[in-house]
Design a protein around this motif. Structure first.
Motif, PDB file in Angstrom:
ATOM      1  N   SER A 356       0.838  -1.197   0.000  1.00  0.00           N
ATOM      2  CA  SER A 356       0.000   0.000   0.000  1.00  0.00           C
ATOM      3  C   SER A 356       0.872   1.246   0.000  1.00  0.00           C
ATOM      4  N   MET A 357       0.278   2.367  -0.310  1.00  0.00           N
ATOM      5  CA  MET A 357       1.043   3.614  -0.321  1.00  0.00           C
ATOM      6  C   MET A 357       1.502   3.994   1.081  1.00  0.00           C
ATOM      7  N   ARG A 358       0.719   3.652   2.099  1.00  0.00           N
ATOM      8  CA  ARG A 358       1.141   3.953   3.468  1.00  0.00           C
ATOM      9  C   ARG A 358       2.396   3.175   3.827  1.00  0.00           C
ATOM     10  N   GLN A 359       2.476   1.943   3.360  1.00  0.00           N
ATOM     11  CA  GLN A 359       3.695   1.166   3.599  1.00  0.00           C
ATOM     12  C   GLN A 359       4.867   1.748   2.830  1.00  0.00           C
ATOM     13  N   SER A 390      -2.758   3.827  -8.539  1.00  0.00           N
ATOM     14  CA  SER A 390      -3.269   4.918  -7.710  1.00  0.00           C
ATOM     15  C   SER A 390      -2.248   5.385  -6.689  1.00  0.00           C
ATOM     16  N   VAL A 391      -1.318   4.495  -6.276  1.00  0.00           N
ATOM     17  CA  VAL A 391      -0.292   4.883  -5.314  1.00  0.00           C
ATOM     18  C   VAL A 391       0.560   6.011  -5.866  1.00  0.00           C
ATOM     19  N   LEU A 392       0.832   5.972  -7.169  1.00  0.00           N
ATOM     20  CA  LEU A 392       1.710   6.959  -7.792  1.00  0.00           C
ATOM     21  C   LEU A 392       1.104   8.355  -7.781  1.00  0.00           C
ATOM     22  N   ALA A 393      -0.229   8.436  -7.752  1.00  0.00           N
ATOM     23  CA  ALA A 393      -0.891   9.730  -7.802  1.00  0.00           C
ATOM     24  C   ALA A 393      -0.671  10.527  -6.531  1.00  0.00           C
ATOM     25  N   THR A 394      -0.288   9.878  -5.440  1.00  0.00           N
ATOM     26  CA  THR A 394      -0.115  10.580  -4.178  1.00  0.00           C
ATOM     27  C   THR A 394       1.122  11.463  -4.211  1.00  0.00           C
ATOM     28  N   ASP A 395       2.255  10.885  -4.552  1.00  0.00           N
ATOM     29  CA  ASP A 395       3.496  11.649  -4.688  1.00  0.00           C
ATOM     30  C   ASP A 395       4.429  10.847  -5.584  1.00  0.00           C
ATOM     31  N   PHE A 396       4.404  11.152  -6.857  1.00  0.00           N
ATOM     32  CA  PHE A 396       5.126  10.352  -7.847  1.00  0.00           C
ATOM     33  C   PHE A 396       6.624  10.295  -7.544  1.00  0.00           C
ATOM     34  N   ASN A 397       7.226  11.439  -7.292  1.00  0.00           N
ATOM     35  CA  ASN A 397       8.672  11.476  -7.074  1.00  0.00           C
ATOM     36  C   ASN A 397       9.090  10.683  -5.844  1.00  0.00           C
ATOM     37  N   ALA A 398       8.320  10.815  -4.765  1.00  0.00           N
ATOM     38  CA  ALA A 398       8.650  10.080  -3.540  1.00  0.00           C
ATOM     39  C   ALA A 398       8.517   8.578  -3.770  1.00  0.00           C
ATOM     40  N   CYS A 399       7.468   8.162  -4.495  1.00  0.00           N
ATOM     41  CA  CYS A 399       7.277   6.737  -4.795  1.00  0.00           C
ATOM     42  C   CYS A 399       8.440   6.196  -5.613  1.00  0.00           C
TER      43      CYS A 399
END
Length: 446
Positions: A356-359, A390-399
């Protein structure tokens, strides 16, 4: 500067028109014996546009034979500074210090003042910033504050008529839109969320979700209505966020179910109710079929709720924060499966675990993964991480930064659900992925 007066009539003429009725009432209460003396706070004209707040007290010292006051002795004190301080204290009590909007108390008071005659109807909304906790975790609390202030600025900029806006707590905002129908309320909220897409956070994409409930007039419990709007906001997040839903009675049952799931999840790992199933992935080439990898899928069999679908418990785990220990457990269990397979067969096997994006964007995620790999003594190339688009939409660079660290260790990266909303063949060049899964909707039109 206190204006000079020579008689009571001249003094009354200096009282602001909107305060004269209150002064007259205080005087009549004194004359009728209701109060022991005349005492009243009011405003005196000071120049063309200014005024002073004063406190006037007086008592009759001589009357005529009919009891009518002949001589009155009193004093007038300038209390403008006290009033200013009182107004500042009142403002602090009813407003949010970060955004300048009403706080919960101020919102309720303003709403009641606007609707006290029972003639105004409209819509109440509870609005949440999507994934706000993640914004704080990844970008820091200062960035989170900037998002909240940007949200508040848009609320103020879009206000027309007499809307009442407030911040209840955290990223939860309250809004009352008077004298609008459902379509008007939805249009207002759509304009608001459209403005949110431009934030001072660079690559951070900000969205909002919320719930609506109709207010029909006098007699409705505002707190009960806000609770219903909050239930609708939760339902909006469950349906994929970035939307506003109107409250429906069925949402109450869904909320009670969510509470049961949340309570059950708290002890699910401790009670060993969670387990993984391994879905095989085959490679078909040159007429041959061979096993390529496995995908580890979490399952939950509760001793009270029975077998619970991942579609039900994963969103609740995300919302409650349980996804963090659940995800770490899943990685460890998958690594144990890999270690057992290598020991029993002598062959390496690759297992992908959903992340998940939180992880992914949580503190120390890469270090935790390294620790589990060392603990189970398996090659990093046997472990895969699968994220959704959808995880990438939160913060692409950080991901991308975290994925590159994982890739550098030898861990394989898979991108699932490609084509569902953040699709771009250009940004794929920047992702360190080994596997790309196209969403079915991406090819339905072909």
């Amino acid at each position: 500067q206190m204006p000079e007066v020579s008689c009571a009539r001249q003094l009354r003429e200096l009282v602001l028109a909107e305060d004269r009725a209150r002064c007259d009432q205080a005087w009549q209460e004194y004359l009728s014996g209701i109060t022991p003396d005349f005492s009243c706070e009011f405003r005196l004209k000071d120049g063309e546009n200014g005024y002073l707040w004063v406190l006037s007290r007086a008592r009759t010292v001589e009357t005529d034979e009919f009891g009518v006051p002949r001589r009155v002795v009193g004093a007038i004190a300038d209390i403008s500074e006290l009033k200013r301080r009182s107004e500042e204290e009142r403002y602090q009590m009813t407003h949010d210090h970060l955004t300048g909007l009403y706080n919960r108390q101020g919102f309720l008071e303003a709403f009641q003042a606007l609707t006290q005659d029972g003639l105004i109807s409209g819509y109440l909304a509870v609005i949440d910033v999507d994934d706000f906790k993640l914004i704080n975790d990844v970008q820091g609390y200062q960035a989170g504050d900037e998002v909240l202030k940007a949200f508040a600025r848009q609320l103020k900029a879009l206000q027309t008529g007499q809307p009442v806006a407030g911040r209840m707590s955290g990223d939860v905002f309250l809004l009352f839109l008077p004298e609008v129908n459902e379509t008007g309320a939805r249009n207002y909220l759509q304009r608001l969320t459209s403005c949110l897409l431009e934030t001072p956070l660079g690559t951070m994409v900000v969205h909002a979700s919320g719930g609506l409930v109709a207010y029909s007039g006098y007699g409705q419990d505002i707190l009960a209505l806000l609770q219903k709007a909050d239930l609708a906001a939760h339902a909006a997040k469950k349906q994929g966020k970035q939307r506003f839903l109107l409250y429906e009675p069925a949402m109450q049952a869904e909320t009670e179910c969510r509470v049961r799931l949340k309570n059950g999840l708290r002890k699910a790992l401790q009670k060993q109710e969670m387990y993984l199933v391994y879905q095989p992935v085959y490679r078909i080439a040159d007429g041959h079929i061979r096993l390529a990898s496995f995908e580890a899928l979490a399952r939950w069999h509760s001793d009270t709720l029975g077998l619970v679908s991942p579609a039900e418990f994963i969103p609740v785990a995300e919302e409650s924060g349980f996804i963090i220990p659940l995800g770490e457990w899943a990685i460890r269990e998958a690594c144990r499966f890999i270690a057992t397979a290598i020991r029993d067969t002598g062959r390496a096997v690759t297992v992908f675990v959903n992340i998940s994006m939180r992880q992914l964007l949580g503190n120390g995620f890469v270090d935790k993964v390294c620790g589990i790999l060392n603990e189970q003594d398996i090659p990093a190339g046997c472990l895969g991480m699968e994220i959704t688009e959808s995880v990438l939409a939160t913060d692409f660079n950080a991901c991308v930064g975290v994925l590159e660290q994982l890739k550098a260790l030898g861990i394989k990266i898979s991108l699932d659900d490609f084509g569902t909303g953040y699709s771009s063949l250009t940004y794929l060049r920047h992702l360190p992925i080994d596997v790309l899964k196209l969403d079915k909707s991406f090819i339905d039109v072909l």
